[in-house]
Write a protein that holds these residues in place. Structure first.
Motif, short mmCIF file in Angstrom:
data_model
loop_
_atom_site.label_atom_id
_atom_site.label_comp_id
_atom_site.label_asym_id
_atom_site.label_seq_id
_atom_site.Cartn_x
_atom_site.Cartn_y
_atom_site.Cartn_z
N HIS A 33 0.83 -1.21 0.00
CA HIS A 33 0.00 0.00 0.00
C HIS A 33 0.86 1.26 0.00
O HIS A 33 0.47 2.28 -0.57
CB HIS A 33 -0.96 -0.01 1.19
CG HIS A 33 -1.92 -1.16 1.15
ND1 HIS A 33 -2.82 -1.34 0.13
CD2 HIS A 33 -2.09 -2.21 1.99
CE1 HIS A 33 -3.52 -2.45 0.35
NE2 HIS A 33 -3.08 -3.00 1.47
N ALA A 34 2.03 1.20 0.61
CA ALA A 34 2.93 2.36 0.64
C ALA A 34 3.61 2.59 -0.71
O ALA A 34 3.84 3.74 -1.10
CB ALA A 34 3.98 2.17 1.73
N LEU A 35 3.96 1.52 -1.42
CA LEU A 35 4.67 1.65 -2.70
C LEU A 35 3.75 2.05 -3.86
O LEU A 35 4.21 2.69 -4.81
CB LEU A 35 5.37 0.34 -3.06
CG LEU A 35 6.63 0.01 -2.29
CD1 LEU A 35 7.22 -1.29 -2.81
CD2 LEU A 35 7.65 1.11 -2.38
N ARG A 36 2.49 1.64 -3.80
CA ARG A 36 1.57 1.87 -4.92
C ARG A 36 1.55 3.34 -5.37
O ARG A 36 1.75 3.62 -6.56
CB ARG A 36 0.17 1.40 -4.57
CG ARG A 36 -0.80 1.54 -5.73
CD ARG A 36 -2.23 1.15 -5.38
NE ARG A 36 -2.31 -0.23 -4.97
CZ ARG A 36 -2.73 -0.63 -3.75
NH1 ARG A 36 -3.07 0.25 -2.85
NH2 ARG A 36 -2.80 -1.90 -3.47
N PRO A 37 1.33 4.32 -4.47
CA PRO A 37 1.29 5.71 -4.96
C PRO A 37 2.64 6.20 -5.48
O PRO A 37 2.69 6.99 -6.43
CB PRO A 37 0.83 6.51 -3.74
CG PRO A 37 0.99 5.62 -2.56
CD PRO A 37 0.99 4.22 -3.06
N LYS A 38 3.73 5.74 -4.89
CA LYS A 38 5.06 6.14 -5.37
C LYS A 38 5.30 5.64 -6.79
O LYS A 38 5.83 6.35 -7.64
CB LYS A 38 6.15 5.60 -4.45
CG LYS A 38 6.19 6.26 -3.10
CD LYS A 38 7.30 5.67 -2.25
CE LYS A 38 7.36 6.30 -0.89
NZ LYS A 38 8.44 5.74 -0.07
N ALA A 71 5.23 -10.25 -1.92
CA ALA A 71 4.65 -8.99 -2.38
C ALA A 71 5.26 -7.85 -1.55
O ALA A 71 5.60 -8.07 -0.40
CB ALA A 71 3.14 -9.03 -2.24
N PRO A 72 5.39 -6.71 -2.14
CA PRO A 72 5.07 -6.40 -3.53
C PRO A 72 6.15 -6.90 -4.49
O PRO A 72 7.30 -7.05 -4.11
CB PRO A 72 5.02 -4.88 -3.55
CG PRO A 72 5.98 -4.47 -2.47
CD PRO A 72 5.87 -5.53 -1.42
N ALA A 73 5.72 -7.13 -5.70
CA ALA A 73 6.63 -7.49 -6.78
C ALA A 73 6.35 -6.54 -7.94
O ALA A 73 5.19 -6.29 -8.28
CB ALA A 73 6.44 -8.92 -7.21
N LEU A 74 7.39 -6.01 -8.52
CA LEU A 74 7.27 -5.09 -9.64
C LEU A 74 7.91 -5.75 -10.84
O LEU A 74 9.10 -6.09 -10.81
CB LEU A 74 7.98 -3.78 -9.33
CG LEU A 74 7.38 -2.90 -8.24
CD1 LEU A 74 7.66 -3.44 -6.86
CD2 LEU A 74 7.91 -1.50 -8.35
N ARG A 88 9.72 -5.88 -2.72
CA ARG A 88 9.83 -5.60 -1.29
C ARG A 88 10.48 -4.25 -0.98
O ARG A 88 9.80 -3.30 -0.71
CB ARG A 88 10.58 -6.73 -0.58
CG ARG A 88 10.25 -6.85 0.87
CD ARG A 88 8.89 -7.48 1.08
NE ARG A 88 8.51 -7.46 2.47
CZ ARG A 88 7.28 -7.31 2.87
NH1 ARG A 88 6.31 -7.17 2.00
NH2 ARG A 88 7.00 -7.32 4.14
N PHE A 89 11.79 -4.15 -1.03
CA PHE A 89 12.48 -2.91 -0.70
C PHE A 89 13.00 -2.28 -1.99
O PHE A 89 14.14 -2.49 -2.38
CB PHE A 89 13.62 -3.17 0.30
CG PHE A 89 13.12 -3.84 1.55
CD1 PHE A 89 12.35 -3.13 2.46
CD2 PHE A 89 13.38 -5.17 1.79
CE1 PHE A 89 11.87 -3.75 3.61
CE2 PHE A 89 12.91 -5.79 2.93
CZ PHE A 89 12.15 -5.08 3.84
N VAL A 90 12.15 -1.53 -2.62
CA VAL A 90 12.43 -0.96 -3.94
C VAL A 90 13.26 0.31 -3.81
O VAL A 90 12.92 1.21 -3.05
CB VAL A 90 11.11 -0.65 -4.69
CG1 VAL A 90 11.39 -0.04 -6.05
CG2 VAL A 90 10.27 -1.91 -4.82
N GLN A 91 14.34 0.36 -4.55
CA GLN A 91 15.16 1.57 -4.64
C GLN A 91 14.67 2.35 -5.85
O GLN A 91 14.98 2.00 -7.00
CB GLN A 91 16.63 1.21 -4.78
CG GLN A 91 17.19 0.48 -3.58
CD GLN A 91 18.63 0.08 -3.80
OE1 GLN A 91 19.28 0.47 -4.76
NE2 GLN A 91 19.15 -0.71 -2.88
#
Length: 110
Positions: A33-38, A71-74, A88-91
């Motif tokens: 949920h935190a990564l989606r808007p970014k 998840a999350p997976a991009l 997970r920990f996306v840079q």
């Protein structure tokens, strides 16, 4: 961000679009949920990249079909082929640099 409901929709989305970004999430995942808007904000800079989301807990076949086990997976695809995978920990700086590289190359072909 549109959500895909079946593995057939996922496969069609990836195969029918030139540049696709698949965001795999889970319902009770705070990181998701935190990564989606970014991610949505980042991809505004790349209008040719189509972005859709799939919830792994609803479309369980995603694990077997695309080897997504957390998840999350991009997942970023170019002409149906996986080009980039992150999770997970996306840079975001690294992700943006990779997208920029592909995107600028694609634009040079036009």
């Amino acid at each position: 961000m549109e959500k895909l409901q079946t593995i057939q929709e996922v496969t069609a989305f990836i195969n029918e679009n030139h540049l696709t970004f698949l965001y795999v999430s889970q319902k009770n995942c705070s990181v998701c949920h935190a990564l989606r808007p970014k991610l949505s904000e980042l991809l505004k800079n790349y209008p040719a990249i189509k972005l859709h989301e799939v919830e792994a807990d609803k479309v369980k076949e995603i694990s077997a079909e695309y080897l997504v086990f957390s998840a999350p997976a991009l997942l970023f695809f170019v002409d149906g082929k996986e080009y980039l995978r992150d999770g997970r920990f996306v840079q975001f700086k690294k992700l943006e640099a990779a997208l920029e590289k592909v995107y600028s190359f694609e634009e040079s072909l036009l």
